[in-house]
Motif scaffolding. Sequence first.
Motif, PDB file in Angstrom:
ATOM      1  N   ALA A   1      34.833  31.839  41.250  1.00  0.00           N
ATOM      2  CA  ALA A   1      35.255  33.182  40.876  1.00  0.00           C
ATOM      3  C   ALA A   1      34.499  34.212  41.707  1.00  0.00           C
ATOM      4  CB  ALA A   1      35.009  33.433  39.392  1.00  0.00           C
ATOM      5  N   THR A   2      35.119  35.362  41.892  1.00  0.00           N
ATOM      6  CA  THR A   2      34.471  36.491  42.554  1.00  0.00           C
ATOM      7  C   THR A   2      34.703  37.742  41.714  1.00  0.00           C
ATOM      8  OG1 THR A   2      36.369  37.239  43.867  1.00  0.00           O
ATOM      9  CG2 THR A   2      34.998  35.523  44.829  1.00  0.00           C
ATOM     10  N   ALA A   3      33.787  38.677  41.862  1.00  0.00           N
ATOM     11  CA  ALA A   3      33.931  39.988  41.230  1.00  0.00           C
ATOM     12  C   ALA A   3      33.348  41.000  42.197  1.00  0.00           C
ATOM     13  CB  ALA A   3      33.199  40.045  39.898  1.00  0.00           C
ATOM     14  N   GLY A   4      34.110  42.048  42.479  1.00  0.00           N
ATOM     15  CA  GLY A   4      33.629  43.031  43.435  1.00  0.00           C
ATOM     16  C   GLY A   4      34.135  44.432  43.164  1.00  0.00           C
ATOM     17  N   TYR A   5      33.477  45.376  43.817  1.00  0.00           N
ATOM     18  CA  TYR A   5      33.839  46.787  43.723  1.00  0.00           C
ATOM     19  C   TYR A   5      33.720  47.394  45.115  1.00  0.00           C
ATOM     20  CZ  TYR A   5      33.832  51.695  42.375  1.00  0.00           C
ATOM     21  OH  TYR A   5      34.139  53.022  42.257  1.00  0.00           O
ATOM     22  N   GLU A   6      34.728  48.175  45.503  1.00  0.00           N
ATOM     23  CA  GLU A   6      34.714  48.831  46.817  1.00  0.00           C
ATOM     24  C   GLU A   6      35.297  50.232  46.710  1.00  0.00           C
ATOM     25  OE1 GLU A   6      36.553  48.219  51.282  1.00  0.00           O
ATOM     26  OE2 GLU A   6      36.428  46.509  49.953  1.00  0.00           O
ATOM     27  N   LYS A   7      34.610  51.178  47.360  1.00  0.00           N
ATOM     28  CA  LYS A   7      35.102  52.553  47.374  1.00  0.00           C
ATOM     29  C   LYS A   7      34.607  53.223  48.654  1.00  0.00           C
ATOM     30  CE  LYS A   7      35.531  56.678  44.576  1.00  0.00           C
ATOM     31  NZ  LYS A   7      35.245  57.308  43.295  1.00  0.00           N
TER      32      LYS A   7
ATOM     33  N   VAL B   1      42.098  24.311  51.701  1.00  0.00           N
ATOM     34  CA  VAL B   1      43.347  23.966  51.027  1.00  0.00           C
ATOM     35  C   VAL B   1      43.019  23.159  49.767  1.00  0.00           C
ATOM     36  CG1 VAL B   1      45.511  22.706  51.226  1.00  0.00           C
ATOM     37  CG2 VAL B   1      44.642  24.001  53.172  1.00  0.00           C
ATOM     38  N   PHE B   2      43.628  23.534  48.646  1.00  0.00           N
ATOM     39  CA  PHE B   2      43.424  22.822  47.392  1.00  0.00           C
ATOM     40  C   PHE B   2      44.741  22.739  46.635  1.00  0.00           C
ATOM     41  CE2 PHE B   2      42.736  27.252  46.343  1.00  0.00           C
ATOM     42  CZ  PHE B   2      43.289  27.410  45.081  1.00  0.00           C
ATOM     43  N   SER B   3      44.797  21.804  45.715  1.00  0.00           N
ATOM     44  CA  SER B   3      45.964  21.638  44.856  1.00  0.00           C
ATOM     45  C   SER B   3      45.586  22.118  43.464  1.00  0.00           C
ATOM     46  CB  SER B   3      46.372  20.166  44.816  1.00  0.00           C
ATOM     47  OG  SER B   3      47.450  19.990  43.937  1.00  0.00           O
ATOM     48  N   GLY B   4      46.121  23.266  43.079  1.00  0.00           N
ATOM     49  CA  GLY B   4      45.762  23.831  41.783  1.00  0.00           C
ATOM     50  C   GLY B   4      46.296  25.229  41.633  1.00  0.00           C
ATOM     51  N   GLY B   5      45.471  26.100  41.074  1.00  0.00           N
ATOM     52  CA  GLY B   5      45.918  27.461  40.841  1.00  0.00           C
ATOM     53  C   GLY B   5      44.797  28.469  40.986  1.00  0.00           C
ATOM     54  N   GLY B   6      45.218  29.696  41.188  1.00  0.00           N
ATOM     55  CA  GLY B   6      44.255  30.783  41.316  1.00  0.00           C
ATOM     56  C   GLY B   6      44.923  32.116  41.051  1.00  0.00           C
ATOM     57  N   VAL B   7      44.100  33.143  40.949  1.00  0.00           N
ATOM     58  CA  VAL B   7      44.616  34.484  40.701  1.00  0.00           C
ATOM     59  C   VAL B   7      43.716  35.496  41.398  1.00  0.00           C
ATOM     60  CG1 VAL B   7      43.364  34.795  38.515  1.00  0.00           C
ATOM     61  CG2 VAL B   7      45.481  36.040  38.907  1.00  0.00           C
ATOM     62  N   GLU B   8      44.310  36.577  41.885  1.00  0.00           N
ATOM     63  CA  GLU B   8      43.585  37.724  42.435  1.00  0.00           C
ATOM     64  C   GLU B   8      44.046  38.966  41.695  1.00  0.00           C
ATOM     65  OE1 GLU B   8      44.108  38.296  46.627  1.00  0.00           O
ATOM     66  OE2 GLU B   8      42.909  36.547  47.134  1.00  0.00           O
ATOM     67  N   LEU B   9      43.091  39.735  41.201  1.00  0.00           N
ATOM     68  CA  LEU B   9      43.379  40.985  40.516  1.00  0.00           C
ATOM     69  C   LEU B   9      42.694  42.103  41.298  1.00  0.00           C
ATOM     70  CD1 LEU B   9      42.538  39.746  36.898  1.00  0.00           C
ATOM     71  CD2 LEU B   9      44.777  39.764  38.009  1.00  0.00           C
ATOM     72  N   THR B  10      43.452  43.118  41.687  1.00  0.00           N
ATOM     73  CA  THR B  10      42.888  44.221  42.482  1.00  0.00           C
ATOM     74  C   THR B  10      43.240  45.584  41.877  1.00  0.00           C
ATOM     75  OG1 THR B  10      44.823  44.118  43.932  1.00  0.00           O
ATOM     76  CG2 THR B  10      42.863  42.927  44.654  1.00  0.00           C
ATOM     77  N   PRO B  11      42.806  45.843  40.636  1.00  0.00           N
ATOM     78  CA  PRO B  11      43.076  47.164  40.049  1.00  0.00           C
ATOM     79  C   PRO B  11      42.137  48.215  40.638  1.00  0.00           C
ATOM     80  CG  PRO B  11      41.772  45.859  38.535  1.00  0.00           C
ATOM     81  CD  PRO B  11      42.092  44.983  39.719  1.00  0.00           C
ATOM     82  N   LYS B  12      42.719  49.295  41.123  1.00  0.00           N
ATOM     83  CA  LYS B  12      41.974  50.416  41.721  1.00  0.00           C
ATOM     84  C   LYS B  12      40.923  49.932  42.711  1.00  0.00           C
ATOM     85  CE  LYS B  12      43.213  53.577  38.177  1.00  0.00           C
ATOM     86  NZ  LYS B  12      43.098  54.886  37.718  1.00  0.00           N
TER      87      LYS B  12
ATOM     88  N   PHE C   1      38.426  47.725  42.139  1.00  0.00           N
ATOM     89  CA  PHE C   1      37.854  46.437  41.760  1.00  0.00           C
ATOM     90  C   PHE C   1      38.635  45.294  42.370  1.00  0.00           C
ATOM     91  CE2 PHE C   1      36.603  49.349  38.417  1.00  0.00           C
ATOM     92  CZ  PHE C   1      35.254  49.043  38.260  1.00  0.00           C
ATOM     93  N   LYS C   2      37.973  44.142  42.526  1.00  0.00           N
ATOM     94  CA  LYS C   2      38.662  42.938  42.971  1.00  0.00           C
ATOM     95  C   LYS C   2      38.049  41.743  42.251  1.00  0.00           C
ATOM     96  CE  LYS C   2      40.159  40.128  46.801  1.00  0.00           C
ATOM     97  NZ  LYS C   2      40.197  39.892  48.227  1.00  0.00           N
ATOM     98  N   PHE C   3      38.902  41.000  41.548  1.00  0.00           N
ATOM     99  CA  PHE C   3      38.494  39.792  40.846  1.00  0.00           C
ATOM    100  C   PHE C   3      39.361  38.644  41.332  1.00  0.00           C
ATOM    101  CE2 PHE C   3      37.935  43.400  37.958  1.00  0.00           C
ATOM    102  CZ  PHE C   3      36.577  43.308  37.696  1.00  0.00           C
ATOM    103  N   SER C   4      38.754  37.492  41.552  1.00  0.00           N
ATOM    104  CA  SER C   4      39.483  36.296  41.970  1.00  0.00           C
ATOM    105  C   SER C   4      38.937  35.101  41.222  1.00  0.00           C
ATOM    106  CB  SER C   4      39.315  36.030  43.467  1.00  0.00           C
ATOM    107  OG  SER C   4      39.731  37.109  44.234  1.00  0.00           O
ATOM    108  N   ALA C   5      39.790  34.121  40.974  1.00  0.00           N
ATOM    109  CA  ALA C   5      39.365  32.874  40.356  1.00  0.00           C
ATOM    110  C   ALA C   5      40.283  31.760  40.825  1.00  0.00           C
ATOM    111  CB  ALA C   5      39.401  32.980  38.834  1.00  0.00           C
TER     112      ALA C   5
END
Length: 144
Positions: A80-86, A33-44, A46-50
């Motif tokens: 941050a994370t960066a990933g690819y899955e297929k 648990v943290f106090s702040g902000g983040g984002v997850e992007l999952t286009p096609k 790919f998966k990016f998080s910060a």
Amino acid sequence: FNIQSFNPTYKWIKGYAGITSMNFSQYTLASHVFSGGGVELTPKNFKFSAMYGRLKKAVEYDAKNNSDATMSYKRMGWGATAGYEKNGSGIKLIYFAAKDDPKSLAFLPINTTVTPMQNTAMSIAGKTKLYKKIRMEAEYALSG
């Protein structure tokens, strides 16, 4: 406790704001648990998080009981994370760091063992399907 979180979602974009949690992996940022902000992007495929935020509040020295048992520095973290899955196979890279603010405490007793800390964790994870019902996953993480 009064926990407030705002998690807007639109198509493949998800936001995190307020007192919230995110999960990168069990070895880096594991739903802390943290106090702040983040984002997850999952286009096609790919998966990016910060994320960025306060992981721990500063807690001052307990002068009334002459105790530093609960004393702690304010801890900020980012990652941050960066990933690819297929087709059930994928790879993911993770970076996470946290650092205590040495100026976050007003008073430090002379004999305290509480000191500001910092840590960085990096990880690479992969998974694949071997057969229809057999899946192999592996993760290698370093922390220092």
